[in-house]
Scaffold this active site. Structure first.
Site, PDB file in Angstrom:
ATOM      1  N   ASP A  91       0.824  -1.188  -0.050  1.00  0.00           N
ATOM      2  CA  ASP A  91      -0.081   0.003   0.035  1.00  0.00           C
ATOM      3  C   ASP A  91       0.834   1.254   0.035  1.00  0.00           C
ATOM      4  O   ASP A  91       2.051   1.291   0.280  1.00  0.00           O
ATOM      5  CB  ASP A  91      -0.794  -0.168   1.348  1.00  0.00           C
ATOM      6  N   GLU A 119      -9.736  -1.295   5.369  1.00  0.00           N
ATOM      7  CA  GLU A 119     -10.214  -0.891   6.728  1.00  0.00           C
ATOM      8  C   GLU A 119     -11.551  -1.733   6.903  1.00  0.00           C
ATOM      9  O   GLU A 119     -12.135  -2.143   5.673  1.00  0.00           O
ATOM     10  CB  GLU A 119     -10.566   0.542   6.813  1.00  0.00           C
ATOM     11  N   ASN A 131      -7.655  -2.273  14.244  1.00  0.00           N
ATOM     12  CA  ASN A 131      -9.089  -2.431  14.006  1.00  0.00           C
ATOM     13  C   ASN A 131      -9.210  -3.596  13.001  1.00  0.00           C
ATOM     14  O   ASN A 131     -10.543  -3.827  12.343  1.00  0.00           O
ATOM     15  CB  ASN A 131      -9.563  -1.340  13.457  1.00  0.00           C
ATOM     16  N   HIS A 147      -7.519  -3.942  10.262  1.00  0.00           N
ATOM     17  CA  HIS A 147      -7.051  -3.844   8.713  1.00  0.00           C
ATOM     18  C   HIS A 147      -5.974  -4.708   8.334  1.00  0.00           C
ATOM     19  O   HIS A 147      -5.197  -5.113   9.187  1.00  0.00           O
ATOM     20  CB  HIS A 147      -6.962  -2.280   8.748  1.00  0.00           C
TER      21      HIS A 147
HETATM   22  C1  F6R Z   1       1.606  -1.616   6.023  1.00  0.00           C
HETATM   23  C2  F6R Z   1       0.324  -1.994   6.430  1.00  0.00           C
HETATM   24  C3  F6R Z   1      -0.517  -1.995   7.379  1.00  0.00           C
HETATM   25  C4  F6R Z   1       0.333  -2.610   8.767  1.00  0.00           C
HETATM   26  C5  F6R Z   1      -0.615  -2.673   9.864  1.00  0.00           C
HETATM   27  C6  F6R Z   1       0.087  -2.936  11.354  1.00  0.00           C
HETATM   28  O1  F6R Z   1       1.890  -1.881   4.753  1.00  0.00           O
HETATM   29  O2  F6R Z   1      -0.349  -2.270   5.146  1.00  0.00           O
HETATM   30  O3  F6R Z   1      -1.609  -2.910   7.431  1.00  0.00           O
HETATM   31  O4  F6R Z   1       0.719  -3.898   8.448  1.00  0.00           O
HETATM   32  O5  F6R Z   1      -0.758  -1.262  10.175  1.00  0.00           O
HETATM   33  O6  F6R Z   1       1.302  -2.207  11.495  1.00  0.00           O
HETATM   34  P1  F6R Z   1       2.447  -2.402  12.546  1.00  0.00           P
HETATM   35  O7  F6R Z   1       3.239  -3.652  12.079  1.00  0.00           O
HETATM   36  O8  F6R Z   1       3.385  -1.335  12.548  1.00  0.00           O
HETATM   37  O9  F6R Z   1       1.741  -2.790  13.779  1.00  0.00           O
END
Ligand code: F6R
Length: 249
Positions: free
Chosen positions: A63, A139, A132, A134
């Site tokens: 992303d 989301e 959440n 995601h």
């Molecule tokens: C990152 C992404 C997000 C993260 C998620 C967890 O490319 O797509 O979905 O994987 O927000 O982030 P961390 O690893 O920082 O807890």
């Protein structure tokens, strides 16, 4: 689903890097899906230590924010350049991130989806999970069949990611994200989850109903998933039989 419980970030990195290295050793033209965020960073660091020949390996990011100027240090293009491309000595021409500064982000999203397909699809996709639920920037409410597209970020996600920016207001409100349907087409999924604050959502994603309310629950639909969780993140998982010591991996 394989589920590894590890003691700390270093062990998570060692286990994850071992799995990526196996894919790369079996196919020098492997296509890796890479995630940003904190959880996968130890994996890239450990993989660098393998010193593998990776000149033909290709990488696709999950992303990107929409609207940050090209070269912004917190754009995922820059994070991937620092943490993946440079660390692993990849050919920058083989590393792809959605173009969040494109004049037409919808078109950039469609082009990205097409580029993944043109490269033969992703062999192994690294993932994290948001508080959440995601997955990438899908989301809650995202269609389980969704493709790469432009999406709005929730306030909760913007708040969580504000740690990388000077102020929460600086976190973009939109993104380009691989869709849940896109992610499901990767041949193998590798999720890394760290911290007790992720225990509840990890448990819900892996053992609760498969629903757009918890996008990461879509993992239950994939035939080849590996989850690496530290003790805190794994605390609510019912099975303890898969706990491994870093030294045994
Ligand atoms: C990152 C992404 C997000 C993260 C998620 C967890 O490319 O797509 O979905 O994987 O927000 O982030 P961390 O690893 O920082 O807890």
């Amino acid at each position: 689903m394989e589920f590894f419980v590890v003691q700390d970030a270093e062990a998570a990195g060692a286990v994850g890097a071992g799995l990526l290295a196996a894919v790369i050793r079996s196919n020098q033209d492997a296509v890796l899906g890479v995630a940003t965020g904190g959880s996968p960073l130890p994996v890239y660091r450990a993989l660098a230590g393998y010193g593998l020949e990776m000149s033909r390996v290709r990488c696709f990011a999950l992303d990107e924010y929409v609207g940050l100027p090209a070269g912004h240090p917190e754009s995922y293009a820059e994070v991937v350049r620092r943490e993946v491309t440079e660390r692993l000595s990849l050919d920058p021409a083989n590393v792809f991130v959605p173009d969040g500064s494109a004049a037409d982000p919808e078109r950039a999203a469609n082009d990205y989806e097409a580029a993944i397909a043109a490269h033969g699809g992703i062999d192994i996709q690294l993932l994290g999970i948001g508080h959440n639920g995601h997955l990438a920037f899908n989301e809650p409410g995202s269609s389980l069949e969704s493709r790469t597209r432009v999406e709005d970020l929730t306030e909760r996600t913007r708040q969580a990611n504000s740690r990388y920016f000077d102020s929460p207001a600086d976190v973009p409100g939109r993104c380009i994200t691989q869709g849940l349907g896109t992610i499901l087409e990767a041949r193998q999924l590798l999720m890394v989850v760290r911290g007790a604050d992720k225990a509840e959502i990890l448990h819900r994603a892996l053992t609760g109903p498969v629903t757009p309310d918890c996008p990461a629950s879509v993992l239950q639909r994939h035939p080849h998933v590996t989850v690496i969780a530290d003790e805190g993140a794994a605390a609510l998982m019912p099975c303890t039989a898969t706990r491994v010591a870093a030294a045994s991996v």
